[in-house]
Design a protein around this motif. Structure first.
Motif, PDB file in Angstrom:
ATOM      1  N   GLY A 172      -1.149  48.673 -20.477  1.00 19.74           N
ATOM      2  CA  GLY A 172       0.061  48.113 -21.059  1.00 19.74           C
ATOM      3  C   GLY A 172       1.151  49.158 -21.216  1.00 19.74           C
ATOM      4  N   THR A 173       2.315  48.722 -21.661  1.00 19.48           N
ATOM      5  CA  THR A 173       3.453  49.632 -21.746  1.00 19.48           C
ATOM      6  C   THR A 173       3.293  50.655 -22.871  1.00 19.48           C
ATOM      7  OG1 THR A 173       4.647  48.031 -23.112  1.00 19.48           O
ATOM      8  CG2 THR A 173       5.033  47.953 -20.743  1.00 19.48           C
TER       9      THR A 173
ATOM     10  N   MET B 162       8.936  54.823 -14.958  1.00 18.58           N
ATOM     11  CA  MET B 162       9.745  54.782 -16.173  1.00 18.58           C
ATOM     12  C   MET B 162      10.230  53.355 -16.453  1.00 18.58           C
ATOM     13  SD  MET B 162       9.859  57.881 -17.408  1.00 18.58           S
ATOM     14  CE  MET B 162      11.277  57.856 -18.502  1.00 18.58           C
ATOM     15  N   GLY B 163      10.616  52.653 -15.388  1.00 16.52           N
ATOM     16  CA  GLY B 163      11.078  51.278 -15.546  1.00 16.52           C
ATOM     17  C   GLY B 163       9.966  50.320 -15.924  1.00 16.52           C
ATOM     18  N   ALA B 164       8.721  50.684 -15.606  1.00 22.51           N
ATOM     19  CA  ALA B 164       7.571  49.835 -15.943  1.00 22.51           C
ATOM     20  C   ALA B 164       7.403  49.691 -17.449  1.00 22.51           C
ATOM     21  CB  ALA B 164       6.302  50.409 -15.314  1.00 22.51           C
ATOM     22  N   LEU B 165       8.028  50.580 -18.236  1.00 16.24           N
ATOM     23  CA  LEU B 165       7.977  50.468 -19.701  1.00 16.24           C
ATOM     24  C   LEU B 165       8.557  49.142 -20.184  1.00 16.24           C
ATOM     25  CD1 LEU B 165       9.028  54.087 -20.755  1.00 16.24           C
ATOM     26  CD2 LEU B 165       6.801  53.029 -21.166  1.00 16.24           C
TER      27      LEU B 165
ATOM     28  N   PRO C 223       8.126  49.695 -25.518  1.00 11.50           N
ATOM     29  CA  PRO C 223       7.625  50.096 -26.842  1.00 11.50           C
ATOM     30  C   PRO C 223       8.724  50.597 -27.772  1.00 11.50           C
ATOM     31  CG  PRO C 223       6.255  51.009 -25.093  1.00 11.50           C
ATOM     32  CD  PRO C 223       7.477  50.461 -24.430  1.00 11.50           C
ATOM     33  N   GLY C 224       9.757  51.191 -27.198  1.00  8.41           N
ATOM     34  CA  GLY C 224      10.858  51.686 -28.009  1.00  8.41           C
ATOM     35  C   GLY C 224      11.924  50.649 -28.272  1.00  8.41           C
ATOM     36  N   GLU C 225      11.693  49.422 -27.798  1.00  8.94           N
ATOM     37  CA  GLU C 225      12.616  48.294 -27.978  1.00  8.94           C
ATOM     38  C   GLU C 225      14.011  48.583 -27.423  1.00  8.94           C
ATOM     39  OE1 GLU C 225      12.553  47.169 -32.069  1.00  8.94           O
ATOM     40  OE2 GLU C 225      10.486  46.431 -31.990  1.00  8.94           O
ATOM     41  N   LEU C 226      14.054  49.355 -26.344  1.00  5.93           N
ATOM     42  CA  LEU C 226      15.334  49.586 -25.679  1.00  5.93           C
ATOM     43  C   LEU C 226      15.734  48.339 -24.903  1.00  5.93           C
ATOM     44  CD1 LEU C 226      14.847  53.222 -24.310  1.00  5.93           C
ATOM     45  CD2 LEU C 226      16.112  52.508 -26.349  1.00  5.93           C
TER      46      LEU C 226
END
Length: 478
Positions: A287-288, A72-75, A220-223
């Motif tokens: 990729g993410t 999850m953190g790899a995002l 990808p979600g720009e969090l």
């Protein structure tokens, strides 16, 4: 790929060098008898070898945490490598070492009792409640997940799978530590290590390019990276759950010098495992963006299964199924055991219980709500595990800092990461979906104010202890 390999080297170097610094500051003495002998009861206090304790500790603290959390953190991209390495060496392993060694020094005391000893009764009462809630949530979540997978690949229904797992949980919680945990955990710990090392080697020879470290945010979600990454990747960097598990093994150590290998070493091993799975997550799916699609389709378990099967073939598929079933179960059972031990400590001052009655009466109050919560959507449970987990970690670091300060030792090794984690949890709760869902900038401001207030308290404690030491010196001189 260069920074991935370099990160593994740094983790190993952290164990070789910094763990000895932490051990020297703490101050071990192998002539001190350990609780495994002074409190020996054949139940929780049972002497065991350090290598067995290390594998048990690794499995207790790890489970699926450094796999699912790392994926999850790899995002966020390769910035996750920085958090895993720095977090493991300077925060997580220090946290685990002090939670284990302070328990060892105080007759195997549980985490809340240690907090009360160094941060006061109010902190103990609060953390008792938070810790028990965390244990129940973790045990429930780690029952429901495997039960769903078992029901999907066997004729057993979800409820039958749930009850079978829970029956094992109860046995592991009430039987002597060397009966089940001491016998099978070292084997499962070896499987966890073998799985991660196999994935790491296969990834290196897969022809896929592991990205190098950058501070850029690839989510990808720009969090935002801060503070979400530090809560997403907890196991593998720093996790408060570990402080609730360390006393289990602290009650089995034969000598104090085993603590560095068991507590600090297991955390570094978990960091390596998290690093490998983070690299696999951000690399395998191109990729993410590809990773996010894989997570949306099958969740972390689906991503683990796809990576394992593709890189390791049939063996990978078997390991993935074993991992997703066995690893969470072996975390859930020790969570229940820890909650039983905490409740025993909590109730010991109110009632005198002995033997089987004590074990039974302190297991049922935590077992019943755990079983109930296991029947609801476990993804809901996880929304509240992350922040609670990191609050527990933060309080443990402050406990270590106060212990060192009280004993006139170099308290900054706990104080600095404690301040960092205070900033993380103070900001996260105002911004996160399970928190107050405030604007990010406003959350940052509120988190900073809270952190500065805690920093002021820390400075006050330092000044107070210096003045106390000065007064003591003047009295001796007089």
């Amino acid at each position: 790929m260069v920074t991935f390999l370099g990160s593994i080297v740094l983790l190993l170097a952290g164990y070789a060098v910094y763990s000895k610094v932490v051990e020297r500051i703490f101050g071990i003495n192998d002539s001190n008898p350990t609780p495994a002998y002074t409190e020996k009861d054949g139940m929780d206090y049972v002497p065991m070898s350090w290598w067995k304790g290390s594998l048990i500790q690794l499995l207790n603290i790890a489970g699926l945490g450094p796999i699912f959390g790392a994926i999850m953190g790899a995002l966020y991209g390769p910035v996750a490598f920085i958090w895993i390495v720095a977090g493991s060496i300077f925060a997580g392993a220090v946290h685990d070492y002090f939670s284990g060694m302070l328990s060892l020094r105080h007759k195997g005391e549980q985490y809340p009792s240690l907090v009360g000893r160094y941060l006061g009764k109010a902190a103990k009462t609060t953390i008792n409640i938070i810790s028990l809630i965390l244990m129940v949530l973790v045990a429930a979540a780690f029952t429901a997940g495997p039960a769903q997978l078992i029901s999907s690949i066997t004729p057993l229904s979800f409820m039958a799978s749930l009850l079978a797992i829970f029956a094992y949980f109860l046995l592991a919680a009430v039987l002597p530590v060397n009966r089940i945990i001491g016998k099978i955990y070292p084997l499962f710990g070896a499987i966890l290590i073998f799985m991660a090392v196999s994935i790491g080697i296969a990834l290196l020879f897969s022809g896929k390019s592991i990205p190098n470290v950058t501070l850029a945010n690839f989510h990808p979600g720009e969090l935002p990276i801060w503070p979400l990454l530090m809560v997403t990747i907890s196991c593998g960097a720093i996790s408060g759950f570990h402080s609730t598990q360390s006393p289990i093994v602290a009650r089995t150590l034969k000598k104090e010098s085993d603590g560095r290998k068991v507590f600090y070493g297991a955390m570094i091993a978990e960091g390596v495992i998290a690093l490998i799975w983070a690299a696999a997550g951000m690399t395998f799916f191109g990729g993410t963006g590809g990773l996010q699609e894989a997570l949306a389709a099958g969740g972390p378990a689906g991503a683990v299964n796809e990576i394992s099967k593709s890189l390791l073939g049939t063996l990978g598929g078997i390991l993935a199924i074993l991992g997703v079933i066995i690893l969470p179960i072996t975390t859930g059972d020790t969570a229940l055991r820890s909650s039983r031990m905490m409740l025993t400590d909590l109730l010991s001052s109110f009632m005198n219980m002995e033997g089987k009655w004590k074990v039974t009466l302190t297991t049922l109050p935590v077992a019943i709500p755990t079983l109930y919560l296991s029947t609801i959507d476990y993804s809901f449970l996880w929304r509240y595990v992350g922040w609670t987990n990191q609050v527990v970690a933060t309080v443990m670091l402050w406990t270590g800092a106060m212990y060192l300060l009280k004993n006139k030792k170099f308290h900054w090794i706990c104080g600095v990461p404690a301040m960092f984690m205070t900033g993380v949890v103070s900001t996260y709760i105002f911004y996160a979906p399970e928190g107050f869902q405030m604007d990010y900038q406003l959350s940052m401001i509120i988190g900073s104010v809270i952190t500065l207030a805690i920093a002021g308290w820390y400075v006050y404690q330092i000044v107070k202890h210096k003045q106390t030491s000065k007064n003591e010196a003047n009295l001796k001189a007089a």
